[in-house]
Write an enzyme that holds these catalytic residues in place. Structure first.
Site, mmCIF file in Angstrom:
data_model
loop_
_atom_site.group_PDB
_atom_site.id
_atom_site.type_symbol
_atom_site.label_atom_id
_atom_site.label_comp_id
_atom_site.label_asym_id
_atom_site.label_seq_id
_atom_site.Cartn_x
_atom_site.Cartn_y
_atom_site.Cartn_z
ATOM 1 N N HIS A 90 4.076 2.800 -2.570
ATOM 2 C CA HIS A 90 4.023 1.818 -1.469
ATOM 3 C C HIS A 90 5.338 1.043 -1.373
ATOM 4 O O HIS A 90 5.358 -0.195 -1.347
ATOM 5 C CB HIS A 90 2.847 0.851 -1.657
ATOM 6 C CG HIS A 90 2.368 0.274 -0.351
ATOM 7 N ND1 HIS A 90 1.051 0.028 -0.083
ATOM 8 C CD2 HIS A 90 3.038 -0.117 0.770
ATOM 9 C CE1 HIS A 90 0.922 -0.480 1.126
ATOM 10 N NE2 HIS A 90 2.129 -0.574 1.671
ATOM 11 N N ARG B 173 -1.001 4.095 6.364
ATOM 12 C CA ARG B 173 -2.172 3.617 5.639
ATOM 13 C C ARG B 173 -2.859 4.812 4.974
ATOM 14 O O ARG B 173 -2.991 5.876 5.586
ATOM 15 C CB ARG B 173 -3.154 2.907 6.580
ATOM 16 C CG ARG B 173 -2.624 1.577 7.134
ATOM 17 C CD ARG B 173 -2.536 0.532 6.028
ATOM 18 N NE ARG B 173 -2.010 -0.756 6.495
ATOM 19 C CZ ARG B 173 -0.747 -1.123 6.388
ATOM 20 N NH1 ARG B 173 0.148 -0.288 5.863
ATOM 21 N NH2 ARG B 173 -0.355 -2.306 6.794
#
Length: 310
Positions: A273, A225
């Protein structure tokens, strides 16, 4: 018949409709899977935070919200969500993460960038790496993904330390926990991989102090994250040489702003991502399998603990 509401970004429906319906059929469950149901008639919601459902109060009959993502930080704090929330734990997602983490760990361990990017006619025969046994790796976050990555790296010969919120016992991984354990886990680590959930306790867990605990010239790999890292502290550590390189797949704001310093820093690799993603065919089986368990009177798997945030 179960009424199942699919609430995700619009283009996800085309990817998931057929795999989910096939999984329901295989499980012997008659389900009316749709993009719209009267809220009071919905039995289950298949969900991502990018979908239209944000207020769960009208869904008075709903037995559970089944997340399509491994992370739940974007929804776990929603005060209207009182129904059970299940996150996605999918073997293909795990395998994808293991492959990405292992690839970038080996890339930094072997110094591959020197030769891939440095084809300048200079014969650098003094740039050989140590063997894996002499390259300590620390994984912050040793849940399902972290443990799987740790086992893969151990199999390649790396000494692996894992750190988490609570005490764990995982074969082949030195497991530490708590504040003192974090200091020990980072001390002299040469490669640090972040796979923690995003919670108030994990935000900025890599900061000026903790980055300073790592070995001089070490590497950071973050497919977890974005907020796990203090961006400014990381850039300062890169500029000073404390950190040799950071490979980052996740960011505080995504897509990453074009003018963000990470794009332009020679010590940073940005990936968009993609470390691991949900595969509709396998995710559908996991979600429907969890629904089938509940319909058979069994407890849900992968149930989120709201107090912990994951």
């Amino acid at each position: 018949m179960l009424n199942v509401l699919f609430s995700a970004k619009p283009d996800a429906w085309a990817e998931y409709e057929k795999p989910l319906n096939a999984a329901f059929e295989e499980a012997g469950i008659t389900a009316n899977l749709a993009l719209s149901h009267a809220p009071e008639d919905v039995d289950y919601i298949i969900f991502t935070p990018s979908g239209p459902v944000t207020d769960f109060r009208p869904y008075i009959k709903t037995k559970a919200v089944m997340g399509l993502w491994a992370g739940v930080e974007a929804i776990v704090g929603n005060e209207t969500l009182t129904q059970p929330l299940c996150r996605l734990v999918d073997e293909s997602l795990t395998n994808g993460m293991v492959e990405w983490v292992t690839g970038h760990t080996l890339r930094h361990h072997l110094g591959m960038d020197t030769h891939i990017l440095g084809q300048d006619g200079v014969w650098r025969d003094d740039s050989f790496p140590p063997v894996a046994a002499n390259r300590p790796v620390t994984i912050l976050g040793i849940g399902a993904l972290g443990a799987a990555c740790g086992q893969a790296l151990h199999a390649l010969g790396f000494p692996v330390t894992g750190w988490g919120r609570s005490s764990k016992d995982i074969p082949n991984i030195r497991c530490l926990h708590g504040d003192e354990g974090l200091t020990d886990a980072l001390a002299d680590a040469q490669i640090v991989i972040l796979l923690l959930p995003q919670t108030p306790e994990t935000t900025n867990i890599l900061n000026a102090r903790t980055l300073g605990l790592m070995a001089q010239g070490s590497f950071v790999i973050n497919p977890g994250r974005g907020p796990l890292i203090d961006d400014e502290a990381l850039i300062n550590a890169l500029d000073s040489g404390q950190i040799a390189h950071a490979t980052l797949d996740v960011f505080r704001k995504e897509p990453l702003d074009p003018d963000h310093p990470f794009w332009h820093h020679q010590g940073v690799t940005v990936t968009p991502h993609i470390a691991s993603t949900t595969r509709p065919e396998t995710a559908a089986g996991v979600i429907v399998g969890n629904i089938a368990r509940a319909e058979a009177g069994l407890p849900f798997q992968f149930l989120v603990d709201r107090s912990l945030g994951y």
